[in-house]
Design a protein around this motif. Structure first.
Motif, PDB file in Angstrom:
ATOM      1  N   PRO A 188      -8.018   2.704  -4.895  1.00  0.00           N
ATOM      2  CA  PRO A 188      -7.088   1.531  -4.733  1.00  0.00           C
ATOM      3  C   PRO A 188      -7.147   0.837  -3.922  1.00  0.00           C
ATOM      4  O   PRO A 188      -7.413  -0.497  -3.474  1.00  0.00           O
ATOM      5  CB  PRO A 188      -5.775   1.415  -5.570  1.00  0.00           C
ATOM      6  N   LEU A 189      -6.589   1.692  -2.573  1.00  0.00           N
ATOM      7  CA  LEU A 189      -5.642   1.095  -1.400  1.00  0.00           C
ATOM      8  C   LEU A 189      -7.452   0.444  -0.514  1.00  0.00           C
ATOM      9  O   LEU A 189      -7.489  -0.551   0.569  1.00  0.00           O
ATOM     10  CB  LEU A 189      -5.402   2.282  -0.459  1.00  0.00           C
TER      11      LEU A 189
ATOM     12  N   ASP B 246       0.718  -1.470   0.148  1.00  0.00           N
ATOM     13  CA  ASP B 246       0.031  -0.600  -0.073  1.00  0.00           C
ATOM     14  C   ASP B 246       0.546   0.674  -0.230  1.00  0.00           C
ATOM     15  O   ASP B 246       0.394   2.481  -0.784  1.00  0.00           O
ATOM     16  CB  ASP B 246      -1.144   0.222   1.526  1.00  0.00           C
ATOM     17  N   THR B 247       1.623   1.532   0.883  1.00  0.00           N
ATOM     18  CA  THR B 247       2.545   2.455   1.157  1.00  0.00           C
ATOM     19  C   THR B 247       3.635   3.134  -0.387  1.00  0.00           C
ATOM     20  O   THR B 247       3.428   3.508  -0.474  1.00  0.00           O
ATOM     21  CB  THR B 247       3.859   2.166   2.263  1.00  0.00           C
ATOM     22  N   ALA B 248       4.224   1.597  -0.878  1.00  0.00           N
ATOM     23  CA  ALA B 248       4.579   1.705  -2.672  1.00  0.00           C
ATOM     24  C   ALA B 248       3.892   2.506  -3.497  1.00  0.00           C
ATOM     25  O   ALA B 248       4.333   2.974  -3.855  1.00  0.00           O
ATOM     26  CB  ALA B 248       5.139   0.317  -2.951  1.00  0.00           C
ATOM     27  N   ASP B 249       2.865   1.725  -4.178  1.00  0.00           N
ATOM     28  CA  ASP B 249       1.761   1.974  -4.664  1.00  0.00           C
ATOM     29  C   ASP B 249       1.153   3.585  -4.317  1.00  0.00           C
ATOM     30  O   ASP B 249       0.970   4.144  -5.397  1.00  0.00           O
ATOM     31  CB  ASP B 249       0.161   1.702  -4.795  1.00  0.00           C
TER      32      ASP B 249
ATOM     33  N   HIS C  23       2.892   5.736  -2.659  1.00  0.00           N
ATOM     34  CA  HIS C  23       3.829   6.736  -3.153  1.00  0.00           C
ATOM     35  C   HIS C  23       4.181   6.627  -4.726  1.00  0.00           C
ATOM     36  O   HIS C  23       5.068   7.614  -5.915  1.00  0.00           O
ATOM     37  CB  HIS C  23       5.452   6.504  -2.260  1.00  0.00           C
ATOM     38  N   ALA C  24       4.600   6.099  -5.557  1.00  0.00           N
ATOM     39  CA  ALA C  24       4.454   5.288  -6.762  1.00  0.00           C
ATOM     40  C   ALA C  24       3.220   6.764  -7.866  1.00  0.00           C
ATOM     41  O   ALA C  24       3.994   7.149  -8.578  1.00  0.00           O
ATOM     42  CB  ALA C  24       4.306   4.024  -7.312  1.00  0.00           C
ATOM     43  N   VAL C  25       2.257   6.757  -6.841  1.00  0.00           N
ATOM     44  CA  VAL C  25       1.079   7.689  -7.645  1.00  0.00           C
ATOM     45  C   VAL C  25       1.965   9.143  -7.373  1.00  0.00           C
ATOM     46  O   VAL C  25       1.384  10.275  -8.428  1.00  0.00           O
ATOM     47  CB  VAL C  25      -0.403   6.925  -7.439  1.00  0.00           C
ATOM     48  N   GLN C  26       1.818   8.991  -6.297  1.00  0.00           N
ATOM     49  CA  GLN C  26       2.126  10.972  -6.700  1.00  0.00           C
ATOM     50  C   GLN C  26       3.578  11.456  -7.118  1.00  0.00           C
ATOM     51  O   GLN C  26       3.230  12.152  -7.631  1.00  0.00           O
ATOM     52  CB  GLN C  26       2.822  11.193  -5.020  1.00  0.00           C
ATOM     53  N   LYS C  27       4.028   9.652  -6.885  1.00  0.00           N
ATOM     54  CA  LYS C  27       5.604  10.683  -8.054  1.00  0.00           C
ATOM     55  C   LYS C  27       5.275   9.876  -8.791  1.00  0.00           C
ATOM     56  O   LYS C  27       6.249  11.505 -10.025  1.00  0.00           O
ATOM     57  CB  LYS C  27       6.259   9.325  -7.586  1.00  0.00           C
ATOM     58  N   ALA C  28       4.495   9.444  -9.938  1.00  0.00           N
ATOM     59  CA  ALA C  28       4.297   9.953 -11.011  1.00  0.00           C
ATOM     60  C   ALA C  28       3.151  11.578 -11.979  1.00  0.00           C
ATOM     61  O   ALA C  28       3.734  12.187 -12.897  1.00  0.00           O
ATOM     62  CB  ALA C  28       2.899   8.016 -12.188  1.00  0.00           C
ATOM     63  N   HIS C  29       2.535  11.735 -10.980  1.00  0.00           N
ATOM     64  CA  HIS C  29       1.732  12.716 -11.260  1.00  0.00           C
ATOM     65  C   HIS C  29       3.015  13.989 -10.868  1.00  0.00           C
ATOM     66  O   HIS C  29       3.397  15.212 -11.927  1.00  0.00           O
ATOM     67  CB  HIS C  29       0.642  13.518 -10.086  1.00  0.00           C
ATOM     68  N   CYS C  30       4.031  13.808  -9.916  1.00  0.00           N
ATOM     69  CA  CYS C  30       5.054  14.565  -9.492  1.00  0.00           C
ATOM     70  C   CYS C  30       5.941  15.211 -10.971  1.00  0.00           C
ATOM     71  O   CYS C  30       6.808  16.052 -11.154  1.00  0.00           O
ATOM     72  CB  CYS C  30       6.065  14.600  -8.581  1.00  0.00           C
ATOM     73  N   ASP C  31       6.348  14.059 -11.620  1.00  0.00           N
ATOM     74  CA  ASP C  31       7.337  13.447 -12.772  1.00  0.00           C
ATOM     75  C   ASP C  31       6.752  14.364 -13.295  1.00  0.00           C
ATOM     76  O   ASP C  31       7.675  14.991 -14.799  1.00  0.00           O
ATOM     77  CB  ASP C  31       7.421  12.186 -13.233  1.00  0.00           C
ATOM     78  N   ARG C  32       5.651  14.789 -13.960  1.00  0.00           N
ATOM     79  CA  ARG C  32       5.111  15.928 -14.747  1.00  0.00           C
ATOM     80  C   ARG C  32       5.980  16.765 -15.313  1.00  0.00           C
ATOM     81  O   ARG C  32       6.078  17.481 -15.881  1.00  0.00           O
ATOM     82  CB  ARG C  32       3.666  15.053 -15.188  1.00  0.00           C
TER      83      ARG C  32
END
Length: 296
Positions: free
Chosen positions: A236-237, A161-164, A166-175
């Motif tokens: 999703p969590l 849950d923690t990994a997922d 953070h992964a979504v947060q990262k994807a939106h920031c990476d834009r």
């Protein structure tokens, strides 16, 4: 900075309201979807909506917003989604706080305007992580900036849950630049630390404040993506954990963790302090507090 931000204020406050509407609709849908499993025999939860007002010292209009609270649902034990646009003159303590953050000219012209959305969800099921999210815009005649973020607060931690999340947060920031997510993650780790307990409030997320690059449109677009990331990261969590059974030990762990959450919000949270010091509706400011908590 001249007071020529009228259109930008309107656009920002309209975006926060639209995000609020999207989230409220999604969460009532989560309640409707809980048709089997824990607490599915009770009525689906619905938000109670009330207007909030900021109390100005002279009694003049100082803005306000909407407080939307759901209590005792199938999935949500208590969730608040607030949106507001407030304005007026900062008092002496708030002026000093702004000056300490490097905002110039507050003593000469202490006017302000602020708008944003703030959300805290406390869940029925201890396996479903609690969560916090907010995004906001702040304006003074001397400076304007954005702030916000979201962070996960499970009482029972699941690494996936923690990994997922953070992964979504990262994807939106990476834009908006590959350097942003690491900076905002570290900022969240520092900001959501509870010094008197020597531990973090949860498992982190992203946090930013005083965000201004000199390109307002880019900063606004980034803030919107932070808001968009929330449902994509957290729903999703909820879906993954909401059907899990729990017992007395899990509920006890949840109540103890909520005590930690309450301590942080009452002692350290910048938004709580600002809201109370500037006269905003106390019920709306303290909406983040859990319905029940426990200290051992």
């Amino acid at each position: 900075m001249s007071d020529d931000f009228g259109d930008r204020k309107t656009r920002a406050s309209a975006w926060f309201r639209a995000l609020r509407d999207e989230i409220v609709t999604a969460f009532e849908g989560v309640e409707d979807a809980q048709v089997e499993g824990p607490l599915s025999d009770r009525p689906a939860g619905r938000f109670e909506v009330s207007e909030t007002r900021r109390a100005s010292e002279d009694g003049s209009d100082a803005g306000g917003g909407l407080m939307s609270v759901m209590r005792g649902g199938r999935v949500f034990e208590k969730i608040g989604v607030n949106v507001s646009a407030v304005y007026g003159t900062l008092g002496a303590r708030a002026q000093a706080a702004m000056a300490a953050r490097g905002v110039p000219g507050m003593a000469e012209d202490p006017r302000f305007w602020a708008s944003g959305i703030s959300l805290v969800a406390h869940m029925q099921n201890p396996h479903v992580p609690a969560v916090h999210m907010n995004t906001r815009m702040f304006w003074t005649p001397h400076a304007s900036w954005f702030g916000g973020g979201s962070d996960l607060n499970p009482c029972i931690e699941y690494d996936e849950d923690t990994a997922d999340f953070h992964a979504v947060q990262k994807a939106h920031c990476d834009r908006h630049g590959m350097e942003i997510y690491p900076k905002l993650k570290a900022w969240a780790d520092e900001y959501f630390f509870v010094p008197h307990r020597g531990r973090a409030r949860g498992v982190g997320g992203i946090f930013f404040d005083d965000w201004t690059t000199g390109d307002w449109e880019a900063d606004f677009a980034f803030t919107q993506d932070v808001g968009r990331a929330f449902l994509a990261a957290w729903l999703p969590l909820v879906e993954r954990r909401r059907g899990m059974e729990w017992g007395e030990a899990e509920k006890d762990a949840q109540l103890v963790h909520r005590g930690l959450y309450a301590e942080y919000n009452l002692v350290y949270d910048r938004g709580t302090k600002f809201g109370l010091e500037t006269g905003h509706d106390a019920n709306a400011v303290l909406m983040s507090l859990p319905p029940m908590a426990k200290w051992v």
